[in-house]
Enzyme design. Structure first.
Site, PDB file in Angstrom:
ATOM      1  N   LYS A  84       2.749 -15.125   3.674  1.00 23.15           N
ATOM      2  CA  LYS A  84       3.012 -15.975   2.508  1.00 23.15           C
ATOM      3  C   LYS A  84       4.516 -16.191   2.453  1.00 23.15           C
ATOM      4  O   LYS A  84       5.175 -15.990   1.438  1.00 23.15           O
ATOM      5  CB  LYS A  84       2.451 -15.285   1.252  1.00 23.15           C
ATOM      6  CG  LYS A  84       2.490 -16.112  -0.013  1.00 23.15           C
ATOM      7  CD  LYS A  84       1.591 -17.328   0.000  1.00 23.15           C
ATOM      8  CE  LYS A  84       1.905 -18.232  -1.180  1.00 23.15           C
ATOM      9  NZ  LYS A  84       1.217 -19.548  -1.107  1.00 23.15           N
ATOM     10  N   ASP A 144     -12.809  -8.704   3.354  1.00 30.59           N
ATOM     11  CA  ASP A 144     -13.985  -8.767   2.476  1.00 30.59           C
ATOM     12  C   ASP A 144     -14.567 -10.182   2.519  1.00 30.59           C
ATOM     13  O   ASP A 144     -15.787 -10.378   2.557  1.00 30.59           O
ATOM     14  CB  ASP A 144     -13.635  -8.401   1.028  1.00 30.59           C
ATOM     15  CG  ASP A 144     -13.930  -6.930   0.701  1.00 30.59           C
ATOM     16  OD1 ASP A 144     -13.766  -6.080   1.597  1.00 30.59           O
ATOM     17  OD2 ASP A 144     -14.323  -6.640  -0.446  1.00 30.59           O
ATOM     18  N   TYR A 193       0.799  -1.225   0.000  1.00 26.32           N
ATOM     19  CA  TYR A 193       0.000   0.000   0.000  1.00 26.32           C
ATOM     20  C   TYR A 193       0.831   1.274   0.000  1.00 26.32           C
ATOM     21  O   TYR A 193       0.317   2.360  -0.272  1.00 26.32           O
ATOM     22  CB  TYR A 193      -0.952   0.015   1.206  1.00 26.32           C
ATOM     23  CG  TYR A 193      -2.232  -0.731   0.932  1.00 26.32           C
ATOM     24  CD1 TYR A 193      -2.236  -2.110   0.824  1.00 26.32           C
ATOM     25  CD2 TYR A 193      -3.429  -0.053   0.755  1.00 26.32           C
ATOM     26  CE1 TYR A 193      -3.401  -2.805   0.554  1.00 26.32           C
ATOM     27  CE2 TYR A 193      -4.604  -0.738   0.487  1.00 26.32           C
ATOM     28  CZ  TYR A 193      -4.588  -2.104   0.389  1.00 26.32           C
ATOM     29  OH  TYR A 193      -5.742  -2.776   0.115  1.00 26.32           O
ATOM     30  N   ASP A 202      -6.726  -6.733   3.816  1.00 31.09           N
ATOM     31  CA  ASP A 202      -7.776  -6.141   2.979  1.00 31.09           C
ATOM     32  C   ASP A 202      -8.630  -7.251   2.357  1.00 31.09           C
ATOM     33  O   ASP A 202      -9.862  -7.237   2.440  1.00 31.09           O
ATOM     34  CB  ASP A 202      -7.135  -5.283   1.888  1.00 31.09           C
ATOM     35  CG  ASP A 202      -8.178  -4.710   0.952  1.00 31.09           C
ATOM     36  OD1 ASP A 202      -9.190  -4.172   1.450  1.00 31.09           O
ATOM     37  OD2 ASP A 202      -8.004  -4.804  -0.282  1.00 31.09           O
ATOM     38  N   ASP A 236      -3.170 -18.386   1.739  1.00 36.25           N
ATOM     39  CA  ASP A 236      -4.054 -19.167   0.856  1.00 36.25           C
ATOM     40  C   ASP A 236      -4.810 -20.218   1.663  1.00 36.25           C
ATOM     41  O   ASP A 236      -6.031 -20.388   1.526  1.00 36.25           O
ATOM     42  CB  ASP A 236      -3.272 -19.783  -0.316  1.00 36.25           C
ATOM     43  CG  ASP A 236      -1.983 -20.484   0.104  1.00 36.25           C
ATOM     44  OD1 ASP A 236      -1.576 -20.373   1.285  1.00 36.25           O
ATOM     45  OD2 ASP A 236      -1.359 -21.141  -0.758  1.00 36.25           O
TER      46      ASP A 236
HETATM   47  C1  IPM Z   1     -10.580  -0.889   2.517  1.00 41.00           C
HETATM   48  C2  IPM Z   1     -10.539  -0.434   1.065  1.00 41.00           C
HETATM   49  C3  IPM Z   1      -9.286   0.372   0.785  1.00 41.00           C
HETATM   50  C4  IPM Z   1      -8.113  -0.544   1.063  1.00 41.00           C
HETATM   51  C5  IPM Z   1      -9.182   0.949  -0.636  1.00 41.00           C
HETATM   52  C6  IPM Z   1     -10.345   1.859  -0.941  1.00 41.00           C
HETATM   53  C7  IPM Z   1      -7.903   1.662  -0.885  1.00 41.00           C
HETATM   54  O1  IPM Z   1     -10.653  -1.527   0.224  1.00 41.00           O
HETATM   55  O2  IPM Z   1     -10.585  -0.020   3.399  1.00 41.00           O
HETATM   56  O3  IPM Z   1     -10.619  -2.092   2.762  1.00 41.00           O
HETATM   57  O4  IPM Z   1      -7.726  -1.338   0.198  1.00 41.00           O
HETATM   58  O5  IPM Z   1      -7.582  -0.478   2.162  1.00 41.00           O
HETATM   59 MN    MN Z   2     -11.012  -3.383   1.233  1.00 40.15          MN
END
Ligand code: IPM
Ligand code: MN
Ligand code: NAD
Length: 368
Positions: free
Chosen positions: A204, A265, A147, A261, A237
């Site tokens: 990893k 999700d 990042y 990140d 993984d």
């Molecule tokens: C999150 C988002 C951000 C990240 C993006 C928008 C840069 O996906 O906060 O999870 O990857 O950190």
């Molecule tokens: Mn994200």
């Protein structure tokens, strides 16, 4: 080295808290007003100040972060409540990078704390999973890794084009996030009141040996300081597969910026989707930033369909961070009730709009 103390009895004094409100783009502008309504209903002693940072402002006057913006946030506010950034009209995404990643990096909000809790079995896409089966947290390193966007492009637009993207890991950065995870484990309980007991480091290191080696060494050393907490390791993984096969096994997961990140999700999917996931970007003792895990969701923006519960639970997390436990618990209880009573948006099976779901929760919070 910072020594995070993440006990519920927090270090910040209990007077009126000043919150900077930055709804940002897309559904951020819809869910944050609901979170604000709920904070007000909770009776928390707060003072709110709105900021217009986001795509509209950027398109109007090319400003992403006004001069001195981060210094103002750090000096004049106890926390920042953010919606999301990302707008199809800003192809470069420069405003999101400068505002969101800018806050994380410039304000050194190194711990991205993303709790993963299942409120109701009906929300989980997995078979046979009950709420008590999913109660873990991902502690994501928030200031380093890929990042940092270190690297570059050479011979762009030619067949010989080269792009590099560096994965930056410092001993200080890796050590402090691992220590944060152990401290979090030590000071926080599960929803059912039982103690947290395990920290799992995910990397990893079988392929990315340089960065992975540093994470391995730091984890070994820091974990030795916590003999009463089980230290575990998994490759990212394998962890992704295990999260879907058997999420019961997880407690505290610590990992780097990018893996964190992606995994959060996936973890949001276990909770009922991105509309349900909360997060805090924290540096103990400094002004921290709280935001739902989801983005600006342009296709559903402006339609009053976005789920506000991720933002509302994020607000509860912010209050709990200050030790406003009673207010936070009221909010969490009202969201749980809304989920059980199906007073929700359509993404999790209810008939309500964003506003109506937010108002329902706010009115329950008021009634407690
Ligand atoms: C999150 C988002 C951000 C990240 C993006 C928008 C840069 O996906 O906060 O999870 O990857 O950190
Ligand atoms: Mn994200
Ligand atoms: P997204 O989180 O915006 O949406 C992913 C999916 O989840 C979409 O189907 C969306 O409709 C759904 N969704 C998200 N939040 C929801 C909610 N509250 N209620 C109901 N459904 C919800 O991610 P994306 O589509 O990959 O990205 C869209 C934009 O948001 C991009 O510009 C991205 O960079 C940005 N983004 C910003 C943040 C942030 O500011 N923290 C986080 C993630 C993505």
């Amino acid at each position: 080295m910072d020594s995070p103390k993440i006990s519920p009895e927090n270090r910040i004094s209990p007077e009126k808290k000043r919150i900077a409100i930055i709804p940002g783009d897309g559904i951020g502008q819809e869910v944050i007003p609901q979170a604000v309504k709920v904070i007000q209903a909770s009776g928390a002693d707060v003072e709110l100040t709105d900021f217009d940072w986001g795509a509209d402002r950027y398109l109007r006057d090319q400003t992403t972060v006004p001069a001195g913006g981060f210094a103002t946030l750090a000096r004049d506010f106890d926390a920042i409540l953010v919606g999301a950034f990302g707008d199809p009209r800003v192809k470069t995404n420069i405003h999101a990078k400068e505002i969101l990643l800018g806050m994380r990096f410039t304000m050194d909000l190194y711990a991205n704390v993303r709790p993963v809790r299942l409120l109701d079995a009906a929300l989980c896409p997995l078979k046979g999973i009950e709420p008590q089966d999913i109660d873990f947290v991902v502690i994501r390193e928030n200031t380093e890794g890929v990042y940092t966007d270190a690297g570059g492009v050479f011979k762009q637009g030619t067949p010989d084009e080269i792009a590099t993207q560096e994965d930056l890991n410092t001993r200080k950065g890796v050590e402090r996030i691992i220590r944060y995870a152990f401290e979090y484990c030590r000071h926080n309980k599960k929803q059912d009141g039982s103690p947290r007991a395990k920290v799992l480091m995910c990397d990893k290191s079988n392929a990315m040996t340089h960065a992975g080696g540093l994470w391995q060494r730091a984890f070994k050393e820091v974990s030795a300081e916590y003999p009463h907490i089980a230290a575990q390791h998994m490759y990212v993984d394998a962890l992704a597969m295990q999260m879907v096969r058997d999420p019961r096994q997880f407690d505290v997961i610590v990992t780097n910026n990018m893996f964190g990140d992606i995994l959060t999700d996936l973890a949001a999917g276990l909770q009922g989707g991105l509309g349900m996931a909360a997060s805090g970007n924290i540096h103990p003792g400094k002004t921290s930033m709280f935001e739902p895990v989801h983005g600006s969701a342009p296709p559903i923006a402006g339609k009053n369909v976005a789920n506000p519960f991720g933002a509302i639970l994020t607000a509860a997390m912010m209050l709990a961070h200050w030790g406003m436990r009673r207010e936070a618990e009221k909010i969490e209880a009202a969201v749980l009730e809304a989920v059980r009573e199906k007073k929700t948006t359509q993404d999790i099976g209810g008939p309500l709009g964003t506003r109506e779901a937010g108002e329902w929760v706010a009115s329950r919070v008021l009634s407690y």
